[in-house]
Write a protein that holds these residues in place. Structure first.
Motif, PDB file in Angstrom:
ATOM      1  N   LEU A   1      44.958  48.404  34.405  1.00 26.86           N
ATOM      2  CA  LEU A   1      43.637  48.832  34.849  1.00 26.86           C
ATOM      3  C   LEU A   1      43.794  49.808  35.996  1.00 26.86           C
ATOM      4  O   LEU A   1      44.190  49.447  37.085  1.00 26.86           O
ATOM      5  CB  LEU A   1      42.826  47.614  35.306  1.00 26.86           C
ATOM      6  CG  LEU A   1      41.343  47.823  35.554  1.00 26.86           C
ATOM      7  CD1 LEU A   1      40.666  48.349  34.298  1.00 26.86           C
ATOM      8  CD2 LEU A   1      40.686  46.548  36.009  1.00 26.86           C
TER       9      LEU A   1
ATOM     10  N   CYS B   1      43.714  49.586  40.355  1.00 29.01           N
ATOM     11  CA  CYS B   1      43.831  48.268  40.932  1.00 29.01           C
ATOM     12  C   CYS B   1      44.853  48.221  42.040  1.00 29.01           C
ATOM     13  O   CYS B   1      44.842  47.322  42.850  1.00 29.01           O
ATOM     14  CB  CYS B   1      44.211  47.244  39.856  1.00 29.01           C
ATOM     15  SG  CYS B   1      42.800  46.728  38.887  1.00 29.01           S
TER      16      CYS B   1
ATOM     17  N   SER C   1      40.616  42.272  40.529  1.00 29.93           N
ATOM     18  CA  SER C   1      41.884  41.834  39.956  1.00 29.93           C
ATOM     19  C   SER C   1      41.734  40.533  39.177  1.00 29.93           C
ATOM     20  O   SER C   1      42.479  40.281  38.231  1.00 29.93           O
ATOM     21  CB  SER C   1      42.940  41.664  41.053  1.00 29.93           C
ATOM     22  OG  SER C   1      42.595  40.619  41.937  1.00 29.93           O
TER      23      SER C   1
ATOM     24  N   TYR D   1      39.426  39.844  37.159  1.00 31.85           N
ATOM     25  CA  TYR D   1      39.035  40.215  35.806  1.00 31.85           C
ATOM     26  C   TYR D   1      40.146  40.992  35.105  1.00 31.85           C
ATOM     27  O   TYR D   1      40.432  40.748  33.925  1.00 31.85           O
ATOM     28  CB  TYR D   1      37.746  41.037  35.859  1.00 31.85           C
ATOM     29  CG  TYR D   1      36.572  40.242  36.374  1.00 31.85           C
ATOM     30  CD1 TYR D   1      35.897  39.350  35.548  1.00 31.85           C
ATOM     31  CD2 TYR D   1      36.169  40.349  37.708  1.00 31.85           C
ATOM     32  CE1 TYR D   1      34.836  38.605  36.028  1.00 31.85           C
ATOM     33  CE2 TYR D   1      35.116  39.601  38.192  1.00 31.85           C
ATOM     34  CZ  TYR D   1      34.445  38.725  37.352  1.00 31.85           C
ATOM     35  OH  TYR D   1      33.411  37.961  37.834  1.00 31.85           O
ATOM     36  N   SER D   2      40.778  41.932  35.818  1.00 27.50           N
ATOM     37  CA  SER D   2      41.828  42.718  35.174  1.00 27.50           C
ATOM     38  C   SER D   2      42.983  41.832  34.739  1.00 27.50           C
ATOM     39  O   SER D   2      43.607  42.072  33.701  1.00 27.50           O
ATOM     40  CB  SER D   2      42.329  43.815  36.119  1.00 27.50           C
ATOM     41  OG  SER D   2      42.919  43.270  37.271  1.00 27.50           O
TER      42      SER D   2
ATOM     43  N   TYR E   1      44.011  41.915  30.798  1.00 30.24           N
ATOM     44  CA  TYR E   1      45.268  42.524  30.384  1.00 30.24           C
ATOM     45  C   TYR E   1      46.459  41.575  30.423  1.00 30.24           C
ATOM     46  O   TYR E   1      47.586  41.986  30.195  1.00 30.24           O
ATOM     47  CB  TYR E   1      45.553  43.764  31.245  1.00 30.24           C
ATOM     48  CG  TYR E   1      44.430  44.769  31.152  1.00 30.24           C
ATOM     49  CD1 TYR E   1      44.269  45.557  30.023  1.00 30.24           C
ATOM     50  CD2 TYR E   1      43.497  44.894  32.175  1.00 30.24           C
ATOM     51  CE1 TYR E   1      43.230  46.461  29.916  1.00 30.24           C
ATOM     52  CE2 TYR E   1      42.448  45.795  32.074  1.00 30.24           C
ATOM     53  CZ  TYR E   1      42.314  46.584  30.949  1.00 30.24           C
ATOM     54  OH  TYR E   1      41.276  47.464  30.843  1.00 30.24           O
TER      55      TYR E   1
ATOM     56  N   LYS F   1      35.743  38.452  30.239  1.00 30.44           N
ATOM     57  CA  LYS F   1      36.856  37.628  30.722  1.00 30.44           C
ATOM     58  C   LYS F   1      37.034  36.400  29.838  1.00 30.44           C
ATOM     59  O   LYS F   1      38.144  36.056  29.430  1.00 30.44           O
ATOM     60  CB  LYS F   1      36.595  37.202  32.164  1.00 30.44           C
ATOM     61  CG  LYS F   1      37.650  36.271  32.730  1.00 30.44           C
ATOM     62  CD  LYS F   1      37.264  35.805  34.131  1.00 30.44           C
ATOM     63  CE  LYS F   1      38.243  34.778  34.649  1.00 30.44           C
ATOM     64  NZ  LYS F   1      37.831  34.231  35.973  1.00 30.44           N
TER      65      LYS F   1
END
Length: 322
Positions: free
Chosen positions: A20, A23, A39, A41-42, A46, A314
């Protein structure tokens, strides 16, 4: 249909690791991402919260599925194809320390020299292509047909942009494209349901450099660089990018003999000097802390504006994990 802008290269049957953008802190440090409001969510989107073992297992499972799909597709196209085993491993590697003066003095921005650069596998250590003998036995025209079936036709000059990128479309990317699409079809990040919020995330990071607090910070950093004898950089990112841009131009005109060592040494020396001046000005302006404050405040507002969509995505991403 989702499309991505990619630089043309023969696609390889490997998993893609999505990062992402934005970040990490502007100085490239990774630890700031752990405190970033987005972070949470990322990491879920991922899989960056997965252990190296979990990432390896996920990749190997998806690679096996992808290769089996490619083999069936190629058979339908009239060719033989043996699924290739996974040849990628996940490792955290050397910790990047852009705030450590000794580290920067050794590696600069990591453009010319970087940790573990000399640890690439030898050709005999790399997993051989199980289809190489079959392909080599084909005629030239048959080989061309084989690769077109596998990867799709090479983009035409009209489809290529000036920088060598093109609009990727899995429907014209051969068996590799269709197999990858089928594997990622269950990826919620690629679904139409979350297309709007994904576009919003992309635009958010594209516009983050224009946040008033960051614009003011870059102006302060730029004045420090001018005083240090490095004028012409409007933003902190411009300093690093200038080195990579120089390398890219050199590679574009490079002969088959490879890069000239004297030229590389000269770029490396200037890179380290620039990176050290950049580091000094970041410290003088308290760049890291001020940048993070502006970025994180903006992320918190973004989360507040898109809380429902982010939570839904998420949950979907976590549910889709193997």
């Amino acid at each position: 249909m989702h499309r991505k802008t990619l630089r043309w290269a023969a696609p390889a049957a490997i998993g893609l690791v999505f990062v992402l953008a934005g970040c990490t802190a502007a100085d490239g440090s990774a630890d700031a991402a752990e405190e970033s409001p987005l972070s949470e969510y990322s990491s879920a989107f991922y899989g960056s919260d997965m252990s190296e073992e979990e990432q390896q297992a996920k990749f190997e499972k998806e690679n096996k599925q992808r290769e089996e799909l490619v083999a069936q597709c190629m058979q339908d196209e009239g060719f033989e194809y043996i699924p290739a085993p996974s040849s990628m491993s996940f490792s955290s590697g050397t910790e990047w320390k852009p705030e450590d003066r000794d580290f920067v003095a050794q590696w600069g921005y990591g453009a010319v020299k970087y940790p573990e650069a000399d640890e690439q596998p030898e050709p005999e250590q790399m997993t051989p292509d199980p289809n190489s003998d079959y392909v080599m036995a084909l005629s030239e025209s048959e080989q061309a047909a084989y690769y077109e079936a596998l990867y799709g036709p090479t983009p035409s000059e009209e489809e290529m942009s000036e920088d060598g990128s093109y609009e990727y479309n899995w429907e014209t990317a051969g068996c590799n494209g269709s197999a990858s699409h089928e594997i990622s079809g269950d990826d919620p990040l690629q679904s139409d349901e979350f297309a709007d919020v994904m576009d919003a995330i992309t635009k958010f990071y594209e516009n983050s450099a224009s946040l008033p607090a960051i614009v003011d910070l870059d102006r302060e950093w730029s004045a420090c660089m001018d005083a240090a004898g490095y004028p012409g950089f409007a933003t902190q990112a411009d300093a690093q990018n200038s080195i990579f841009d120089e390398l890219n131009k050199m590679y574009e005109t490079m002969t088959e003999a490879g890069p000239d060592q004297a030229t590389m040494d000269d770029i490396y020396e200037r890179e380290v000097e620039l990176a050290l001046a950049d580091l000094d000005c970041r410290k003088e302006t308290d760049y890291r802390a001020k940048y993070d404050k502006a970025q994180f405040d903006a992320e918190e507002q973004f989360i507040a504006d898109h809380k429902t969509e982010l939570e839904a995505m998420k949950a979907a991403a976590e549910q889709a994990r193997p």
